[in-house]
Design an enzyme around this catalytic site. Structure first.
Site, PDB file in Angstrom:
ATOM      1  N   ARG A  55       0.800  -1.222   0.000  1.00 22.37           N
ATOM      2  CA  ARG A  55       0.000   0.000   0.000  1.00 22.37           C
ATOM      3  C   ARG A  55       0.834   1.274   0.000  1.00 22.37           C
ATOM      4  NH1 ARG A  55      -2.740  -3.919   1.679  1.00 22.37           N
ATOM      5  NH2 ARG A  55      -0.858  -4.370   2.827  1.00 22.37           N
ATOM      6  N   LYS A  84      25.779  -4.510  -3.769  1.00 24.80           N
ATOM      7  CA  LYS A  84      27.247  -4.491  -3.895  1.00 24.80           C
ATOM      8  C   LYS A  84      27.902  -3.860  -2.667  1.00 24.80           C
ATOM      9  CE  LYS A  84      26.926  -3.642  -8.887  1.00 24.80           C
ATOM     10  NZ  LYS A  84      27.189  -2.611  -9.907  1.00 24.80           N
ATOM     11  N   ARG A 105      11.674   3.804   2.603  1.00 25.35           N
ATOM     12  CA  ARG A 105      11.304   2.847   3.661  1.00 25.35           C
ATOM     13  C   ARG A 105      12.525   1.978   3.922  1.00 25.35           C
ATOM     14  NH1 ARG A 105       6.179  -1.030   4.175  1.00 25.35           N
ATOM     15  NH2 ARG A 105       5.365   0.978   4.819  1.00 25.35           N
ATOM     16  N   HIS A 133       5.892   5.860  11.285  1.00 27.28           N
ATOM     17  CA  HIS A 133       5.309   5.727   9.940  1.00 27.28           C
ATOM     18  C   HIS A 133       4.366   6.917   9.738  1.00 27.28           C
ATOM     19  CE1 HIS A 133       3.921   4.127   6.287  1.00 27.28           C
ATOM     20  NE2 HIS A 133       3.682   2.865   6.627  1.00 27.28           N
TER      21      HIS A 133
HETATM   22  N1  ASP Z   1       1.984  -1.519   6.539  1.00 28.95           N
HETATM   23  C1  ASP Z   1       2.279  -1.105   7.885  1.00 28.95           C
HETATM   24  C2  ASP Z   1       3.752  -0.792   8.057  1.00 28.95           C
HETATM   25  O1  ASP Z   1       4.475  -0.736   7.089  1.00 28.95           O
HETATM   26  C3  ASP Z   1       1.775  -2.079   8.897  1.00 28.95           C
HETATM   27  C4  ASP Z   1       2.438  -3.419   8.931  1.00 28.95           C
HETATM   28  O2  ASP Z   1       3.317  -3.737   8.138  1.00 28.95           O
HETATM   29  O3  ASP Z   1       2.023  -4.213   9.777  1.00 28.95           O
HETATM   30  O4  ASP Z   1       4.184  -0.585   9.161  1.00 28.95           O
END
Ligand code: ASP
Length: 360
Positions: A55, A84, A105, A133
């Site tokens: 998502r 690498k 991320r 987050h």
């Molecule tokens: N999608 C959310 C996160 O990246 C929740 C999860 O992964 O549980 O933290």
């Protein structure tokens, strides 16, 4: 250290009025999408996903495409020079030079802040380990505003892995800035909310209680925020096995809830919500994911237009002192300045928020 760019590392780095502006703009985008269809034309968003995502990654990508911009990036670091041995600093430096905004991320706590220290464009934290987050929280705020019509006076149940779930950390920090919100933290004793989050709630004047019983909490709630047990953050499979399946929301348990309680979940769901609950009109999690696309449109637009400079490190670099959190980015990327806030024997790491007690 002040960066020349606006970065979103922690939502609480910005005032509530800024969040409210993003929410209002997202609502306008939902109502009049045609007005925004070319607002990022000619702009490029880079996405560096060092950790799996469905998502967050795709809603960011869709958001940029719906604003008329384009996207570059990787969703598997093993297909990039990271395989690498390239460090975070070099990858960020290069890709931020190709992009107008960078979304990152990473499995390590504090990685987004570390990336922002070198980036040549705004950086958005799309999840740093079990820490924060912020864009999920913006998604959650938009969902609450649209569905509950208020961000204040709510009793919010948070259930599951409160220790490692970054979404509940960011959500508590944000919702405690609105008036009269009360949190009921539902978890086992091993997976309780970290103390620095509870301290933040107290500092903002929010209130909370802790319990291990979902059934007891359910009748009191306006919102139930379910989370999965974060398997990838456990030290051993045995520790994960001992925790999984503790809390499962069923249609039977939903009978204990208020008729207007809503169920949220950042997703992915593993088995903490029985599939049959999806048919209950109070199950909001799929709609919530769609709100995520609109708030990310609003955020990208704002970051590209903003001239705000971000203070990334406000404390002091202490030579010879290392953060004791093994999951902190400073223990992986050794070139980073080890910066702490606080004085005396209590210092707080500026990357992971972990408190360090020094001995005399
Ligand atoms: N999608 C959310 C996160 O990246 C929740 C999860 O992964 O549980 O933290």
């Amino acid at each position: 250290m002040i960066s020349a760019y606006p970065h979103l590392i922690d939502l609480n780095d910005y005032p509530v009025t800024w969040w409210n502006g993003l929410l209002a703009q997202a609502e306008d985008i939902m109502n009049r999408p045609f007005l925004y269809a070319n607002s990022c034309s000619g702009k490029i968003m880079g996405t560096l996903f060092y950790e799996p995502s469905t998502r967050t990654q795709m809603s960011f990508q869709t958001a940029m495409l719906r604003l008329g911009g384009t996207i570059i990036g990787f969703d598997n670091p093993q297909t990039s020079s990271v395989a690498k041995g390239e460090n975070l600093k070099d990858t960020t430096k290069i890709i931020s030079g190709y992009s107008d905004v960078l979304v990152i991320r990473h499995p390590t706590v504090g990685a987004a802040k570390a990336a922002a220290l070198t980036a040549d464009c705004p950086v958005i934290n799309a999840g740093d380990g079990g820490h924060l987050h912020p864009t999920q929280t913006l998604t959650d705020l938009l969902t609450l505003k649209a569905e509950k019509k208020t961000l204040s006076g709510l009793t919010i149940g948070l259930c599951g892995d409160l220790l490692n779930g970054r979404t509940v950390h960011s959500l508590c920090k944000a919702m405690s800035c609105y008036e009269n919100n009360h949190f009921i933290m539902i978890s086992t004793k091993e997976l309780k909310m970290p103390s620095y989050i509870k301290d933040t709630i107290r500092a903002h004047g929010g209130t909370f209680e802790e319990t291990d019983s979902l059934e007891e909490a359910l009748p009191k709630l306006d919102v139930l925020y379910m989370t999965r047990i974060q398997r990838e953050r456990f030290a051993s499979p045995e520790e994960y096995e001992a925790q999984k399946d503790t809390y499962i929301l069923t249609t039977q348990k939903m009978k204990l809830a208020k008729p207007d309680m809503i169920v949220m979940h950042p997703l992915p769901r593993v088995d903490e919500i029985e599939v049959a609950v999806d048919d209950d009109p109070r199950a909001l999690y799929f709609k919530q994911a769609k709100y995520g696309m609109y708030i990310r449109m609003s955020l990208i637009l704002t970051m590209l237009q903003s001239t705000i400079k971000t203070e990334l490190l406000a404390g002091q670099v202490h030579k010879g002192i290392a953060c004791k959190n093994p999951k902190c980015i400073t223990n992986q990327e050794y070139y980073l300045p080890k910066s702490f806030t606080g004085t005396g024997t209590t210092l707080t790491c500026e990357y992971c928020d972990e408190r360090l007690l020094l001995e005399h």
